[in-house]
Scaffold this active site. Sequence first.
Site, PDB file in Angstrom:
ATOM      1  N   HIS A  59       0.850  -1.202   0.000  1.00 41.14           N
ATOM      2  CA  HIS A  59       0.000   0.000   0.000  1.00 41.14           C
ATOM      3  C   HIS A  59       0.880   1.245   0.000  1.00 41.14           C
ATOM      4  O   HIS A  59       2.102   1.146   0.087  1.00 41.14           O
ATOM      5  CB  HIS A  59      -1.028  -0.015   1.150  1.00 41.14           C
ATOM      6  CG  HIS A  59      -0.466   0.057   2.536  1.00 41.14           C
ATOM      7  ND1 HIS A  59       0.332  -0.931   3.082  1.00 41.14           N
ATOM      8  CD2 HIS A  59      -0.588   0.991   3.517  1.00 41.14           C
ATOM      9  CE1 HIS A  59       0.657  -0.598   4.323  1.00 41.14           C
ATOM     10  NE2 HIS A  59       0.115   0.572   4.608  1.00 41.14           N
ATOM     11  N   HIS A  61       1.307   3.968   1.994  1.00 38.48           N
ATOM     12  CA  HIS A  61       1.831   4.707   3.148  1.00 38.48           C
ATOM     13  C   HIS A  61       3.357   4.816   3.075  1.00 38.48           C
ATOM     14  O   HIS A  61       4.028   3.874   2.653  1.00 38.48           O
ATOM     15  CB  HIS A  61       1.391   4.032   4.455  1.00 38.48           C
ATOM     16  CG  HIS A  61      -0.044   4.290   4.797  1.00 38.48           C
ATOM     17  ND1 HIS A  61      -0.745   3.524   5.705  1.00 38.48           N
ATOM     18  CD2 HIS A  61      -0.897   5.238   4.348  1.00 38.48           C
ATOM     19  CE1 HIS A  61      -1.984   4.003   5.808  1.00 38.48           C
ATOM     20  NE2 HIS A  61      -2.097   5.037   4.987  1.00 38.48           N
ATOM     21  N   ASP A  63       5.732   4.558   5.152  1.00 38.44           N
ATOM     22  CA  ASP A  63       6.559   3.521   5.787  1.00 38.44           C
ATOM     23  C   ASP A  63       6.468   2.199   5.021  1.00 38.44           C
ATOM     24  O   ASP A  63       6.969   1.171   5.481  1.00 38.44           O
ATOM     25  CB  ASP A  63       6.189   3.336   7.274  1.00 38.44           C
ATOM     26  CG  ASP A  63       4.780   2.832   7.495  1.00 38.44           C
ATOM     27  OD1 ASP A  63       3.843   3.343   6.855  1.00 38.44           O
ATOM     28  OD2 ASP A  63       4.601   1.908   8.312  1.00 38.44           O
ATOM     29  N   HIS A  64       5.859   2.233   3.826  1.00 36.75           N
ATOM     30  CA  HIS A  64       5.777   1.055   2.953  1.00 36.75           C
ATOM     31  C   HIS A  64       6.299   1.317   1.545  1.00 36.75           C
ATOM     32  O   HIS A  64       6.752   0.393   0.879  1.00 36.75           O
ATOM     33  CB  HIS A  64       4.336   0.530   2.909  1.00 36.75           C
ATOM     34  CG  HIS A  64       3.861   0.096   4.249  1.00 36.75           C
ATOM     35  ND1 HIS A  64       3.876  -1.211   4.663  1.00 36.75           N
ATOM     36  CD2 HIS A  64       3.430   0.816   5.320  1.00 36.75           C
ATOM     37  CE1 HIS A  64       3.465  -1.286   5.928  1.00 36.75           C
ATOM     38  NE2 HIS A  64       3.188  -0.063   6.346  1.00 36.75           N
ATOM     39  N   HIS A 117      -7.595  -0.792   5.386  1.00 41.19           N
ATOM     40  CA  HIS A 117      -6.557   0.091   5.951  1.00 41.19           C
ATOM     41  C   HIS A 117      -6.319   1.232   4.954  1.00 41.19           C
ATOM     42  O   HIS A 117      -6.388   2.399   5.307  1.00 41.19           O
ATOM     43  CB  HIS A 117      -5.303  -0.724   6.195  1.00 41.19           C
ATOM     44  CG  HIS A 117      -4.132   0.049   6.702  1.00 41.19           C
ATOM     45  ND1 HIS A 117      -4.099   0.609   7.956  1.00 41.19           N
ATOM     46  CD2 HIS A 117      -2.930   0.349   6.130  1.00 41.19           C
ATOM     47  CE1 HIS A 117      -2.927   1.226   8.113  1.00 41.19           C
ATOM     48  NE2 HIS A 117      -2.210   1.075   7.025  1.00 41.19           N
ATOM     49  N   ASP A 136      -0.112  -4.109   6.147  1.00 44.68           N
ATOM     50  CA  ASP A 136      -0.831  -3.652   7.331  1.00 44.68           C
ATOM     51  C   ASP A 136      -2.282  -4.146   7.342  1.00 44.68           C
ATOM     52  O   ASP A 136      -3.136  -3.558   8.015  1.00 44.68           O
ATOM     53  CB  ASP A 136      -0.838  -2.113   7.407  1.00 44.68           C
ATOM     54  CG  ASP A 136       0.526  -1.538   7.774  1.00 44.68           C
ATOM     55  OD1 ASP A 136       1.446  -2.321   8.085  1.00 44.68           O
ATOM     56  OD2 ASP A 136       0.654  -0.294   7.748  1.00 44.68           O
ATOM     57  N   HIS A 174       4.651  -4.946  10.739  1.00 42.12           N
ATOM     58  CA  HIS A 174       5.031  -4.273  11.992  1.00 42.12           C
ATOM     59  C   HIS A 174       5.146  -5.258  13.147  1.00 42.12           C
ATOM     60  O   HIS A 174       4.445  -6.275  13.186  1.00 42.12           O
ATOM     61  CB  HIS A 174       3.992  -3.218  12.378  1.00 42.12           C
ATOM     62  CG  HIS A 174       3.929  -2.040  11.460  1.00 42.12           C
ATOM     63  ND1 HIS A 174       4.686  -0.908  11.644  1.00 42.12           N
ATOM     64  CD2 HIS A 174       3.189  -1.816  10.344  1.00 42.12           C
ATOM     65  CE1 HIS A 174       4.419  -0.028  10.683  1.00 42.12           C
ATOM     66  NE2 HIS A 174       3.508  -0.564   9.873  1.00 42.12           N
TER      67      HIS A 174
HETATM   68 FE    FE Z   1       2.691   0.496   8.149  1.00 43.29          FE
HETATM   69 ZN    ZN Z   2      -0.101   1.483   6.546  1.00 40.23          ZN
END
Ligand code: FE
Ligand code: ZN
Length: 257
Positions: A59, A61, A63-64, A117, A136, A174
């Site tokens: 996805h 985001h 942090d991805h 998400h 996530d 995570h």
């Molecule tokens: Fe994440």
């Molecule tokens: Zn995420």
Amino acid sequence: MTNVTLDIHKFPCLNDNYGYLVHEAWSGQTAAIDTPDAEKYLSEADRMGWTISHILNTHWHPDHAGGNLRIKEHTGCTIYGPAGEAGKIPGIDVALSEGDTVELGRATAQILDVPGHTIGHIAYHLPEQATAFVGDAVFALGCGRVFEGTMDMMWNSLSKLKSLPPETLLYCAHEYTQANARFAVTVDPDNAALTDYARWIDERRAEGLPTVPTRLDKELATNPFLRADDPALQAAMGHAGDAVATFAEIRTRKDRF
Ligand code: FE
Ligand code: ZN
């Protein structure tokens, strides 16, 4: 039938993300699963003697997908990501949705749409390796916050993941497991499998050890977000016979926990 060997190298990234590099020995190809931290991925690949050929985003985001462009610039890799949010995936080359496949050498990943998400979130399922990279969407004893989709959509996505073979290893993005366990025991206090799992998690974390990947069968027995169709949990949440309302109740309680 050929024997496909995948080496999965796991390493911590940022505060609580996991980085994964997946190497297919026959072809020498290597996939980065998401890109929380480009420098860390490049140095870990170097250390393993691998060159990143694919980025597989779950996805958009940061942090991805935040490391996409730096890794592509450095390696010339091909970036695969969710069709439903292709416009937000830096450097995307191939947009994927349910039913598509990605080849990594002789290994094949099947794409599952698991929105909720984010609206286009996908998972990469490798049936021959009994492995799924779920980003996530689901965590050990948890699931992603429902930011862009609806509770109904997220429950559908989790139901899809629930129906994978029970021996499937879930590689989530995570290390949230210990905090998830503290919450899970508040909604499902009489679940002995959950209590045992929570104790094991505390032991692992006290030694600084990871709790990821997790196995689907273990999550099916303990993860309250996957158990919203369980009659006892539905009754306890005050929504007998209604999995979506039960899921929404658990998710909302967790958001406030
Ligand atoms: Fe994440
Ligand atoms: Zn995420």
